[in-house]
Design an enzyme around this catalytic site. Structure first.
Site, mmCIF file in Angstrom:
data_model
loop_
_atom_site.group_PDB
_atom_site.id
_atom_site.type_symbol
_atom_site.label_atom_id
_atom_site.label_comp_id
_atom_site.label_asym_id
_atom_site.label_seq_id
_atom_site.Cartn_x
_atom_site.Cartn_y
_atom_site.Cartn_z
ATOM 1 C CG ASP A 1 -6.392 -4.187 -2.922
ATOM 2 O OD1 ASP A 1 -7.039 -3.434 -2.371
ATOM 3 O OD2 ASP A 1 -5.034 -4.155 -2.744
ATOM 4 C CB SER B 1 -0.892 -0.084 1.228
ATOM 5 O OG SER B 1 -2.148 0.756 1.052
ATOM 6 C CG HIS C 1 -5.056 -2.987 0.756
ATOM 7 N ND1 HIS C 1 -4.547 -2.840 -0.446
ATOM 8 C CD2 HIS C 1 -4.781 -2.035 1.532
ATOM 9 C CE1 HIS C 1 -3.792 -1.714 -0.544
ATOM 10 N NE2 HIS C 1 -3.946 -0.983 0.591
#
Ligand SMILES: *[C@@H]1O[C@H](CO)[C@@H](O)[C@H](O)[C@H]1NC(C)=O
Ligand SMILES: *[C@@H]1O[C@H](CO)[C@@H](O)[C@H](O)[C@H]1NC(C)=O
Ligand SMILES: *[C@@H]1O[C@H](CO)[C@@H](O)[C@H](O)[C@H]1NC(C)=O
Ligand SMILES: *[C@@H]1O[C@H](CO)[C@@H](O)[C@H](O)[C@H]1NC(C)=O
Ligand SMILES: *[C@@H]1O[C@H](CO)[C@@H](O)[C@H](O)[C@H]1NC(C)=O
Ligand SMILES: *[C@@H]1O[C@H](CO)[C@@H](O)[C@H](O)[C@H]1NC(C)=O
Ligand SMILES: *[C@@H]1O[C@H](CO)[C@@H](O)[C@H](O)[C@H]1NC(C)=O
Ligand SMILES: *[C@@H]1O[C@H](CO)[C@@H](O)[C@H](O)[C@H]1NC(C)=O
Ligand SMILES: *[C@@H]1O[C@H](CO)[C@@H](O)[C@H](O)[C@H]1NC(C)=O
Ligand SMILES: *[C@@H]1O[C@H](CO)[C@@H](O)[C@H](O)[C@H]1NC(C)=O
Ligand SMILES: *[C@@H]1O[C@H](CO)[C@@H](O)[C@H](O)[C@H]1NC(C)=O
Length: 537
Positions: free
Chosen positions: A405, A190, A446
């Site tokens: 995600d 991320s 994620h």
């Protein structure tokens, strides 16, 4: 293959590892850093194997008694001497050091040392680890520290704190162990993915191998896309609003009905969402149908937008779409809250310096303005990564992304990889497969989690109770980058585990391959819980 990689892992982790006794004289608690203008040691704590390690900050925490012996060094690093700006950075130094350095990234707008990965990914695997708070203290969804006009803080968050911390960490390692780290590695997802790409693009000497997950590397587009996606269904109670139970109970079920078996197995995991042209109109309400089991036209239109090939304005590509399969993880706007706070803060505090800006007024001119401003050059979208990968430098990148995600379109990972590929193919003689490989993880959300096989040593995974099955490079992405950099053995696929309810303590549910893009997992027959029943095609 199995035997070969097993041997390779032994060689890898035998190399440089000092089991039991320490081979150096430095003591932890009296550690001082020579030649350290602008750096102070503000803490040094010695942990014996099995000691309780209980450290918490607003970004990350660790509470465990499972780590081997290590020394925790806390540092305060001056990042701008004119403004006296500082960052807090930690270096964790295991007694049984494998000779290598592993730096970690952060997440969202979070400001806090990534103590979870320092413990569960660095020290536990023998690496000397480093993480910085990036110069501020905040939760992942809070970007209010960025402004208005707090440029020093944005620069630190963007690249400066990490880059300076890498230099300091290498110095700490050299002084503590009496020799430099053999190689330097990086692991982040991320914002951590963005930080890793930034290092490869702008500071190619910092790391030899970089492992990144679902990078937030195109901030100006990502934040606009987040808002755009949410506005498709907001406000709550509008004709296009889709209640959470429709996403999880009705839409996800229909997505599986249409897309799941395309890989040869209806198992609740979509191996290749690109292969499925999901048609939400099959859910259209028929006369008299209970509306909690079907969709009206406004809702179907919203789904078309969300799953459309990409978010574009006047043929201008802005960002990738959500792919079918991620529904059960959707957050914020899609499930009933305001637009993603990170996205709103980005425009209010970093771009417009206007805390009254209303996200429902998002327009493409603003995206263009954000592109031009790119505060502190926070976009990490440079496609010329020659300096990192040219043979004299020999840097390697492993990039992974979960197809499910729920926070950053997996399309962004594909787009960055493809743009690098296109640039490097036209401008250099290097073959992308020799320095940069992308892996897509079916059903993973994620960082970690979701309903696919999602444990393979990625950022935050071991800390989330989903550690890799072994330190073998096929099961562990950090071992794989080491193997690629040091032995020239590039990963072709991984084997990941799904633990029941994403908890290692509940046992392994199944194992599956993770394929190198653009290949995808297909079922070949045999035990559906065993990775050997699947192939990458
Ligand atoms: C001390 O640090 C400076 C700046 O980082 C560096 O240029 C210099 O070579 C270092 N000196 C020694 C003796 O390590
Ligand atoms: C860890 O620290 C927190 C507060 O700092 C405390 O509440 C908790 O009990 C500690 N955990 C253990 C196992 O001592
Ligand atoms: C450092 O801080 C000073 C004073 O606030 C500022 O003028 C300068 O732009 C900053 N330098 C960098 C490189 O951020
Ligand atoms: C920074 O710290 C130094 C030393 O403590 C002090 O002399 C100076 O005034 C400070 N500068 C700023 C901009 O706060
Ligand atoms: C917001 O402030 C930054 C500097 O802090 C500046 O570069 C930017 O242009 C400002 N935005 C607007 C819309 O004025
Ligand atoms: C669509 O259905 C939702 C409930 O699922 C309802 O709130 C909304 O008013 C409906 N819109 C239209 C145009 O019928
Ligand atoms: C519609 O379905 C929901 C969930 O199955 C149920 O709770 C509700 O009572 C039904 N409404 C009507 C009018 O039948
Ligand atoms: C787009 O949004 C910006 C920021 O809110 C605003 O200043 C501008 O007038 C808008 N442009 C258009 C064409 O609506
Ligand atoms: C898109 O194109 C139309 C027609 O040329 C134009 O009116 C509109 O302003 C454009 N929108 C943006 C965001 O560029
Ligand atoms: C790409 O980067 C390399 C190394 O920094 C540089 O030498 C080269 O000129 C760049 N290529 C292009 C086409 O910009
Ligand atoms: C696969 O695992 C599931 C869940 O643990 C179990 O119910 C099922 O029987 C297993 N299937 C086979 C073929 O082992």
């Amino acid at each position: 293959m199995g035997v070969r990689t097993a041997l390779s892992a032994v060689a890898l982790y035998g190399l440089g590892a000092i089991s039991g006794a320490r081979a150096w004289e430095t003591t932890c608690t009296t550690f001082t850093l020579g030649n350290s203008t602008g750096v102070s040691v503000i803490g040094a704590t010695e942990y014996q194997a099995g000691d309780l390690v209980n450290v918490t900050n607003v970004f990350s925490s660790i509470e465990t008694s499972t780590l081997p012996a290590f020394c925790r060094i806390e540092l305060l690093i001056t990042t701008n001497s004119t403004s006296n700006k500082t960052a807090n950075t930690e270096v964790w130094l295991p007694d049984a050091w494998n000779g290598r350095f592993l730096g970690f990234g952060n997440g969202g707008f979070g400001g806090g040392v990534n103590v979870a990965d320092l413990g569960f990914a660095a020290v536990s695997q023998g690496f000397a680890g480093m993480s910085t708070d990036t110069g501020h203290s905040s939760t992942v969804i809070d970007g209010t520290w960025g402004g208005p006009h707090n440029d020093d803080a944005i620069i630190d968050w963007n690249w400066r704190a990490l880059h300076l911390s890498v230099g300091v960490a290498k110095q700490v390692i050299q002084q503590y162990y009496g020799k430099p780290a053999l190689k330097a590695y990086y692991l982040g997802c991320s914002t951590g993915g963005r930080q890793g790409l930034k290092s490869a693009q702008d500071f190619p000497e910092d790391f030899d191998g970089i492992v990144i997950g679902s990078p937030a590397n195109w901030m100006s587009h990502l934040e606009a896309w987040s808002i755009h996606i949410d506005l498709n269904v907001l406000p709550v109670g509008s004709p296009q609003w889709i209640p959470p139970e429709l996403w999880t109970g009705v839409i996800h079920d229909e997505v599986l009905r249409q897309c799941d078996a395309l890989d040869g197995l209806a198992d609740g995991v979509i191996s290749n969402p690109l292969a499925c042209n999901f048609r939400p109109e099959t859910l259209a309400c028929r006369a008299g149908q209970n509306t909690s089991t079907c969709l009206n036209l406004s809702q179907i239109q919203a789904l078309h937008q969300i799953y459309s090939d990409y978010y574009e304005t006047n043929q201008t590509y802005i960002f990738g779409p959500y792919y079918p399969g991620g529904e059960i993880g959707y957050t914020f706007g899609l499930l009933g809250f305001p637009v993603l706070p990170i996205a709103q803060d980005y425009f209010q505090y970093f771009i417009l310096n206007d805390t009254t800006w209303d996200p429902t007024t998002l327009n493409y001119s603003l995206v263009q303005f954000a592109d031009e401003l790119s505060p502190a050059n926070a976009n990490a979208i440079e496609t010329n990564i020659t300096a990192f990968v040219e043979p004299e430098r020999n840097g390697k990148i492993i990039h992974y992304v979960g197809w499910a995600d729920q926070l950053i379109s997996p399309g962004n990972s594909l787009h960055y990889y493809e743009t690098v590929h296109a640039f490097m193919q036209s401008n250099t003689e290097y073959n992308i497969d020799d320095y940069y490989r992308l892996f897509t993880v079916p059903g993973m959300q994620h960082w970690y989690g979701g309903y696919g096989a999602n444990a393979f040593g990625g950022a935050g995974q071991a800390a989330a109770a989903t550690p890799p099955l072994s330190s073998d490079p096929v099961h562990n992405v950090v071992s794989a980058i080491v193997s690629w950099v040091e032995e020239g053995v590039a990963p072709d696929y991984f084997i990941a585990a799904y633990y029941q309810n994403n908890q290692q303590s509940q046992g392994i549910g199944f194992t599956r391959p993770i394929c190198k893009y653009p290949a995808n997992v297909v079922y070949r027959g045999g035990n559906v819980n065993d990775s050997s029943s699947f192939a990458c095609v």
